[in-house]
Design a protein around this motif. Structure first.
Motif, short mmCIF file in Angstrom:
data_model
loop_
_atom_site.label_atom_id
_atom_site.label_comp_id
_atom_site.label_asym_id
_atom_site.label_seq_id
_atom_site.Cartn_x
_atom_site.Cartn_y
_atom_site.Cartn_z
N UNK A 197 0.83 -1.19 0.00
CA UNK A 197 0.00 0.00 0.00
C UNK A 197 0.87 1.25 0.00
N UNK A 198 0.26 2.38 -0.31
CA UNK A 198 0.99 3.65 -0.36
C UNK A 198 1.22 4.17 1.05
N UNK A 199 2.10 5.16 1.20
CA UNK A 199 2.32 5.76 2.53
C UNK A 199 1.04 6.34 3.13
N UNK A 200 0.18 6.91 2.30
CA UNK A 200 -1.08 7.46 2.81
C UNK A 200 -1.97 6.33 3.34
N UNK A 201 -2.09 5.26 2.58
CA UNK A 201 -2.87 4.11 3.02
C UNK A 201 -2.28 3.50 4.29
N UNK A 202 -0.97 3.45 4.33
CA UNK A 202 -0.30 2.89 5.50
C UNK A 202 -0.63 3.68 6.76
N UNK A 203 -0.66 5.02 6.64
CA UNK A 203 -0.98 5.84 7.80
C UNK A 203 -2.43 5.64 8.23
N UNK A 204 -3.33 5.50 7.26
CA UNK A 204 -4.73 5.22 7.58
C UNK A 204 -4.84 3.90 8.33
N UNK A 205 -4.11 2.89 7.85
CA UNK A 205 -4.14 1.58 8.49
C UNK A 205 -3.59 1.64 9.90
N UNK A 206 -2.49 2.35 10.10
CA UNK A 206 -1.91 2.50 11.43
C UNK A 206 -2.90 3.16 12.38
N UNK A 207 -3.56 4.21 11.89
CA UNK A 207 -4.53 4.93 12.72
C UNK A 207 -5.71 4.04 13.09
N UNK A 208 -6.19 3.27 12.11
CA UNK A 208 -7.33 2.39 12.36
C UNK A 208 -6.96 1.32 13.40
N UNK A 209 -5.80 0.72 13.24
CA UNK A 209 -5.38 -0.30 14.19
C UNK A 209 -5.23 0.27 15.58
N UNK A 210 -4.74 1.50 15.67
CA UNK A 210 -4.57 2.14 16.98
C UNK A 210 -5.92 2.42 17.63
N UNK A 211 -6.88 2.92 16.84
CA UNK A 211 -8.22 3.20 17.40
C UNK A 211 -8.91 1.92 17.86
N UNK A 212 -8.81 0.89 17.02
CA UNK A 212 -9.45 -0.39 17.37
C UNK A 212 -8.81 -0.97 18.63
#
Length: 217
Positions: A197-212
């Protein structure tokens, strides 16, 4: 797009008229009799800005059996708009090796919101996927809809009949209302060997995992 510093079109015409009105101030001699001004039949159209496009929402698709985020344009941030957009299979231009676990032909029959819970009514084609694929399909919808403001959980129905879904949390089993906690195990590892995934997608994924992780701990 106009060139900076260049005066053209209607603005230039207005300056000419203003100069004519000033007469002596512009150094132009007056006539004893009035003359008709030439009619300018040229019209100009201001092109729309490229930046004035639709906003983008976050949608979750499958990559190497895990869920990754994909940005897609949407006309409005509503559950119905997001589900209908999610039903469209991903294109190669959206990412590497993306797929949709939601069965082809599945249609959204309706959505209903009760508090922070959205009920999604799908056509019978949704039942064509079973086993791990079914969990990924449900996870896609849950992760996508809970990304909307004020949506915390999802309830499912098939052709108007409510159904239970299987949580991947062994302590919860079968549930009527699904949350991201039930499918957190499906979220891809941001820097995993199979994650592309792109860096933008990666940051979204990191944020989602952190919230969950914070919500489900």
């Amino acid at each position: 797009m106009s060139t900076p510093g260049r005066i053209r079109g209607p603005v230039a015409a207005l300056l000419v008229l203003a100069c004519s009105a000033a007469l002596g101030a512009c150094g132009i001699a007056t006539d004893e009799n009035p003359r008709a001004l030439p009619v300018n039949t040229t019209t100009t159209t201001t092109p729309q800005s490229d930046a004035a496009g639709p906003e983008r929402g976050i949608f979750w698709f499958v990559q190497a059996e895990a869920l990754v985020p994909v940005l897609r344009p949407v006309s409005e941030f509503t559950p119905a708009e997001f589900v209908n957009t999610l039903l469209v299979p991903p294109e190669s231009s959206e990412g590497e090796s993306l797929s949709n676990a939601i069965p082809a032909g599945t249609e959204l029959l309706g959505t209903r919101t009760a508090g922070a819970i959205v009920e999604v009514d799908l056509s019978s084609e949704f039942e064509d996927v079973v086993g791990p694929g079914s969990s990924r399909a449900i996870g896609q919808i849950v992760m996508t809809l809970t990304g909307l403001e004020d949506v915390d959980a999802v309830r499912f129905a098939i052709a108007g009949e409510p159904i239970d879904v299987t949580s991947l949390d062994p302590d919860r089993g079968t549930v009527q209302v699904a949350t991201p906690c039930d499918y957190s195990a499906l979220l891809a590892e941001p820097l995993g060997e199979t994650t592309r995934i792109s860096p933008v997608q990666e940051q979204i994924l990191v944020n989602k995992r952190s919230r969950v992780r914070d919500d489900c701990s």
